[in-house]
Design a protein around this motif. Structure first.
Motif, PDB file in Angstrom:
ATOM      1  N   ALA A 125     -20.917  -6.783   7.390  1.00 25.25           N
ATOM      2  CA  ALA A 125     -20.409  -7.235   6.193  1.00 25.25           C
ATOM      3  C   ALA A 125     -19.015  -7.288   6.414  1.00 25.25           C
ATOM      4  CB  ALA A 125     -20.781  -6.815   5.030  1.00 25.25           C
ATOM      5  N   ARG A 126     -18.155  -6.428   6.588  1.00 22.01           N
ATOM      6  CA  ARG A 126     -16.827  -6.544   6.493  1.00 22.01           C
ATOM      7  C   ARG A 126     -16.165  -7.636   7.828  1.00 22.01           C
ATOM      8  NH1 ARG A 126     -12.875  -5.513   9.661  1.00 22.01           N
ATOM      9  NH2 ARG A 126     -14.429  -4.388  11.376  1.00 22.01           N
ATOM     10  N   ARG A 127     -16.751  -7.492   8.802  1.00 25.40           N
ATOM     11  CA  ARG A 127     -16.412  -8.414   9.896  1.00 25.40           C
ATOM     12  C   ARG A 127     -16.627  -9.916   9.546  1.00 25.40           C
ATOM     13  NH1 ARG A 127     -20.025  -7.144  15.168  1.00 25.40           N
ATOM     14  NH2 ARG A 127     -19.132  -9.142  15.748  1.00 25.40           N
ATOM     15  N   LEU A 128     -17.689 -10.196   8.988  1.00 23.01           N
ATOM     16  CA  LEU A 128     -18.119 -11.561   8.515  1.00 23.01           C
ATOM     17  C   LEU A 128     -17.131 -12.049   7.362  1.00 23.01           C
ATOM     18  CD1 LEU A 128     -22.077 -11.371   8.454  1.00 23.01           C
ATOM     19  CD2 LEU A 128     -20.614 -12.490  10.174  1.00 23.01           C
ATOM     20  N   GLN A 129     -16.734 -11.051   6.552  1.00 22.80           N
ATOM     21  CA  GLN A 129     -15.932 -11.466   5.447  1.00 22.80           C
ATOM     22  C   GLN A 129     -14.552 -11.934   6.041  1.00 22.80           C
ATOM     23  OE1 GLN A 129     -16.301  -8.028   2.908  1.00 22.80           O
ATOM     24  NE2 GLN A 129     -17.443  -8.979   1.598  1.00 22.80           N
ATOM     25  N   GLU A 161     -19.733 -15.065  13.175  1.00 20.75           N
ATOM     26  CA  GLU A 161     -18.253 -15.035  13.288  1.00 20.75           C
ATOM     27  C   GLU A 161     -17.578 -16.481  13.646  1.00 20.75           C
ATOM     28  OE1 GLU A 161     -15.815 -11.094  13.610  1.00 20.75           O
ATOM     29  OE2 GLU A 161     -17.722 -10.875  14.746  1.00 20.75           O
ATOM     30  N   THR A 162     -18.234 -16.745  14.985  1.00 13.67           N
ATOM     31  CA  THR A 162     -17.565 -17.906  15.716  1.00 13.67           C
ATOM     32  C   THR A 162     -17.840 -19.229  14.870  1.00 13.67           C
ATOM     33  OG1 THR A 162     -18.015 -16.919  17.667  1.00 13.67           O
ATOM     34  CG2 THR A 162     -17.842 -19.441  17.747  1.00 13.67           C
ATOM     35  N   ALA A 163     -19.056 -18.944  13.949  1.00  9.59           N
ATOM     36  CA  ALA A 163     -19.289 -20.268  13.255  1.00  9.59           C
ATOM     37  C   ALA A 163     -18.375 -20.327  12.053  1.00  9.59           C
ATOM     38  CB  ALA A 163     -20.855 -20.144  12.811  1.00  9.59           C
ATOM     39  N   ALA A 164     -18.307 -19.301  11.450  1.00 10.09           N
ATOM     40  CA  ALA A 164     -17.211 -19.346  10.410  1.00 10.09           C
ATOM     41  C   ALA A 164     -15.827 -19.592  10.753  1.00 10.09           C
ATOM     42  CB  ALA A 164     -17.119 -17.872   9.849  1.00 10.09           C
ATOM     43  N   ARG A 165     -15.251 -19.109  11.798  1.00  8.86           N
ATOM     44  CA  ARG A 165     -14.035 -19.370  12.496  1.00  8.86           C
ATOM     45  C   ARG A 165     -13.944 -20.778  12.789  1.00  8.86           C
ATOM     46  NH1 ARG A 165     -11.351 -14.568  12.471  1.00  8.86           N
ATOM     47  NH2 ARG A 165     -12.574 -12.709  12.938  1.00  8.86           N
ATOM     48  N   ASN A 166     -15.036 -21.456  13.391  1.00 12.30           N
ATOM     49  CA  ASN A 166     -15.187 -22.977  13.592  1.00 12.30           C
ATOM     50  C   ASN A 166     -15.126 -23.745  12.387  1.00 12.30           C
ATOM     51  OD1 ASN A 166     -14.863 -22.305  16.139  1.00 12.30           O
ATOM     52  ND2 ASN A 166     -17.085 -22.624  16.887  1.00 12.30           N
ATOM     53  N   GLY A 220     -14.436 -15.141   7.516  1.00  8.59           N
ATOM     54  CA  GLY A 220     -14.311 -16.381   6.602  1.00  8.59           C
ATOM     55  C   GLY A 220     -15.676 -16.627   6.067  1.00  8.59           C
ATOM     56  N   ALA A 221     -16.546 -15.750   6.205  1.00  9.66           N
ATOM     57  CA  ALA A 221     -18.143 -16.149   5.947  1.00  9.66           C
ATOM     58  C   ALA A 221     -18.323 -15.826   4.329  1.00  9.66           C
ATOM     59  CB  ALA A 221     -19.153 -15.519   6.925  1.00  9.66           C
ATOM     60  N   ILE A 222     -19.056 -16.284   3.754  1.00  8.30           N
ATOM     61  CA  ILE A 222     -19.309 -15.846   2.145  1.00  8.30           C
ATOM     62  C   ILE A 222     -20.443 -14.727   2.559  1.00  8.30           C
ATOM     63  CG2 ILE A 222     -20.627 -16.528   0.136  1.00  8.30           C
ATOM     64  CD1 ILE A 222     -19.538 -19.212   0.711  1.00  8.30           C
TER      65      ILE A 222
END
Length: 698
Positions: free
Chosen positions: A428-432, A400-405, A435-437
């Motif tokens: 999966a919901r959290r990652l989506q 999550e942090t990586a996606a937000r970064n 902003g993750a694919i």
């Protein structure tokens, strides 16, 4: 089931390797594994609370065995799809054999609990108090606890035309109560059902100020309800109260041709709680007419009935007792010296591959690898497979942090990981949302491989790839309980192969052409067969050959037949198979050169390691896949070579040889399908593989 071996078997190509007598039924083999777990409760070399835990693990394993294996056999029997299995047995025959074995095992389980473990624990100050042994102070406390904590959440259900028999949740604790008298409406029903809410603990510790004896004192929820069940029926008298629970089919069938797999799975998760009934457990003091009533309501037969002398839900007896001498000695997993004080894990990996042997070596370097990638401005993208991660996952936090970064984060989430579907959907919901694919892998193939790929730009502006591959899941809890290997690498060939598999998982096109990795469903099955055949040809030519393999299960027919042919050619083969093994070792002229052992110990053996002599060019592979049809044919799996000679030498000893030396926790498979403990001769050193690794690596 004892094999019938023909007299004319000879070690040549004319042997019919399809002969059912050469194979062990897979369900019965899995049942044998669970019996080995049960026997750990009798091992006096184990600490007492750990022996109790093995007894409870047996219960948990048997729950899943009935939910999946027995349910599947019953379904095949009912739908008339009961074709003989590889071993020649029909579903009806297998079910009869399972019923006979399990009834005997359950009787033994409760004998071990009541007559051996509970008295031994009581002598150590750990008491599970029965109602007849409560002191007056304890009775008073229990009454107050029942009134304040239990009574408000219980919902008794009288059985009458307006209140039909309730639909009870899978594996829930319930009570059938016989009543005398009339209720407020003048009804005289005679029977009621009292479900115990799952929100209530099954084991309650009595406060030390009530039992001022320095002991750990516990009371079962069932005992509290038994003692005060009449309070639920004012004006009536409970003449009997008997606990029971029903086990249901928990296997899920999801139509792959759906628009939203996550949405379809959510619906199936609700249905799992109310699948077809497969087993009834009931207190052994329950009157016969009530047992027959329950069997009729659940449409079960006598072979599905298990009368137990104690709690019907032993799996809920796990408790934390702060008595160190009754537990395994704690240990701190080692962090390899190369990365212990390193500023950047990437710099260390650039200097050479890092092998981690969990749980003896810490999983933290993998977590830190991802954490560093999430905040490193040089990292451009992260790709990861997620099969089981757990609900409170540091791995998910860092993704999550990586996606937000602003990193390009791609997660291949396997929603169909059995019994982890709900947590995976939430992950999966959290990652989506971050902003993750998120993709769900390939329709029809579970993504079971364990891979992480990090794309990073170095100081010169060049793109570098870094990978982690493993035999186990990205689940920080199980990395402390399961034995698994992980490899951190920047080897360009390995990393390119991993990259190609990710492209295969997220895009479309032909199967990736890999240089070093084997992967299912494309090259892993055939690659293993080629490696086994190479050893066979070496032996036939009079040259040295050797195969050692460690897997969780061995059921694939082609792999087993290849091993039989290798044995006939004279290849020495040692197999370390924790659970199911359908191959019969020691058959004259067929498997004389094959030995199979299973290790049951403190940690769940989960590594998949393959060694082939390969003409002196020793090859060692680590894999996410077991030697089963589902892994080799119907899943996305990876099997990767260990290129560093020093790491190969390490794995050969730590992952294979020390387990072959184990004469403490090893069980040897006999040709009739039974297991015997490895022999231990007086004067020989006692070798426990897991303890050797604890002393060597921590």
């Amino acid at each position: 089931m004892t094999a019938s071996i023909p007299d004319d078997v000879t070690p040549n190509a004319t042997t019919d390797l399809d002969n059912p007598d050469y194979y062990i039924n897979r369900e019965l083999s899995l049942l044998q594994f669970n019996l080995r777990v049960l026997e750990q409760a009798m091992d006096e070399r184990q600490p007492l609370m750990e022996r109790l835990n093995f007894l409870l693990i047996f219960s948990s394993n048997m729950d899943e065995f009935f939910e999946i294996r027995v349910a599947g056999l019953q379904n095949r029997l009912q739908t008339n799809t009961g074709q003989p299995t590889l071993d020649g047995m029909l579903p009806g025959d297998i079910l009869k054999r399972i019923s006979a074995i399990v009834h005997e095992a359950v009787t033994r389980q409760y004998h071990i609990l009541n007559d051996i473990l509970l008295p031994a624990l009581a002598s150590e100050g750990v008491h599970f108090l029965r109602r007849e042994n409560w002191t007056s102070e304890q009775e008073t406390w229990v009454k107050r606890y029942f009134r304040d904590q239990i009574y408000p959440v219980l919902t008794p259900i009288a059985l009458d035309p307006a209140h039909p028999f309730p639909r009870l949740v899978n594996k829930s604790l319930n009570f059938i109560v016989s009543l005398d008298g009339k209720d407020a409406f003048g009804r005289q029903t005679g029977l009621a059902i009292v479900p115990a809410p799952r929100s209530l603990p099954r084991l309650i510790r009595i406060p030390d100020d009530i039992c001022d004896d320095g002991n750990d004192n516990f009371v079962f929820l069932s005992s509290m309800i038994h003692a005060h069940v009449s309070d639920l029926f004012p004006g009536m008298k409970a003449t009997g109260c008997y606990q029971f629970r029903v086990t249901r089919n928990a296997d899920m069938e999801v139509d792959e041709d759906v628009d939203d797999l996550a949405l379809a799975l959510k619906g199936e998760l609700l249905m799992r709680r109310y699948g077809d009934e497969v087993r009834l457990e009931v207190a052994d003091n329950c009157p016969r007419h009530l047992i027959e009533y329950l069997l009729q309501k659940f449409e079960l037969g006598e072979e599905d009935l298990y009368e137990v002398n104690g709690p019907v839900n032993l799996a809920r007896m796990f408790t934390d007792v702060k008595r160190p001498r009754l537990r395994y000695t704690p240990f701190t997993p080692r962090v390899p010296a190369r990365i212990k004080n390193a500023e950047s894990i990437f710099d260390v990996v650039d200097q050479g591959d890092i092998l981690l042997n969990h749980p003896f070596e810490s999983f933290n370097p993998v977590v830190n690898y991802l954490a560093e990638a999430a905040r490193d401005p040089k990292v451009l993208a992260i790709k990861q497979t997620l099969y089981r991660t757990g609900t409170n996952s540091e791995i998910l936090d860092h993704l999550e942090t990586a996606a937000r970064n602003g990193k390009e984060v791609t997660a291949v989430v396997e929603l169909r990981a059995r019994f982890d579907e709900e947590s995976n959907i939430e992950g999966a919901r959290r990652l989506q949302e971050a902003g993750a694919i998120v993709v769900y892998g390939i329709v029809g193939y579970k993504t079971h491989s364990k891979m992480m790929l990090i794309i990073r730009r170095d100081a010169n502006g060049n793109i570098r790839r870094y990978a982690h591959m493993g035999t186990g899941n990205y689940h920080t809890k199980t990395t402390k309980l399961y034995t698994d290997y992980g490899l951190l690498t920047s080897d360009e060939g390995l990393c390119q192969d991993v990259h190609k598999i990710f492209l295969e998982l997220t895009g479309m096109g032909k199967a990736a052409r890999l240089k070093q990795l084997m992967h299912s469903p494309f090259t892993l099955h055939s690659g293993l067969l080629e490696l086994i055949d190479f050893e066979t040809q070496e032996a036939l030519a009079g040259r040295k050959a050797r195969i050692i393999a460690k897997v969780n299960s061995l059921t694939d027919p082609q792999i087993m037949q290849a091993l039989y042919r290798a044995s006939q050619a004279g290849v020495p083969i040692d197999l370390i198979v924790r659970g199911m093994c359908c191959l019969r070792p020691g058959l004259p002229g067929v498997s004389d050169n094959i030995r199979v052992r299973s290790i049951i110990g403190r940690f769940l053996e989960h590594t998949r390691v393959h060694y082939f002599h390969h003409g002196g060019e020793e090859r060692i592979y680590l894999s996410s896949a077991d030697w089963m049809e589902r892994n080799l044919i119907n899943r996305v799996e990876t099997c990767f070579p260990i290129n560093d000679p020093k790491l190969r030498e390490r794995i050969l000893y730590e992952g294979l040889e020390v387990y072959l030396q184990d004469n403490s926790q090893a069980w040897l498979l006999q040709s009739d399908g039974s297991y015997l403990r490895a022999p231990f001769n007086e004067g020989e050193p006692l070798i426990t593989a897991q303890q050797v690794l604890l002393e060597r690596l921590t």
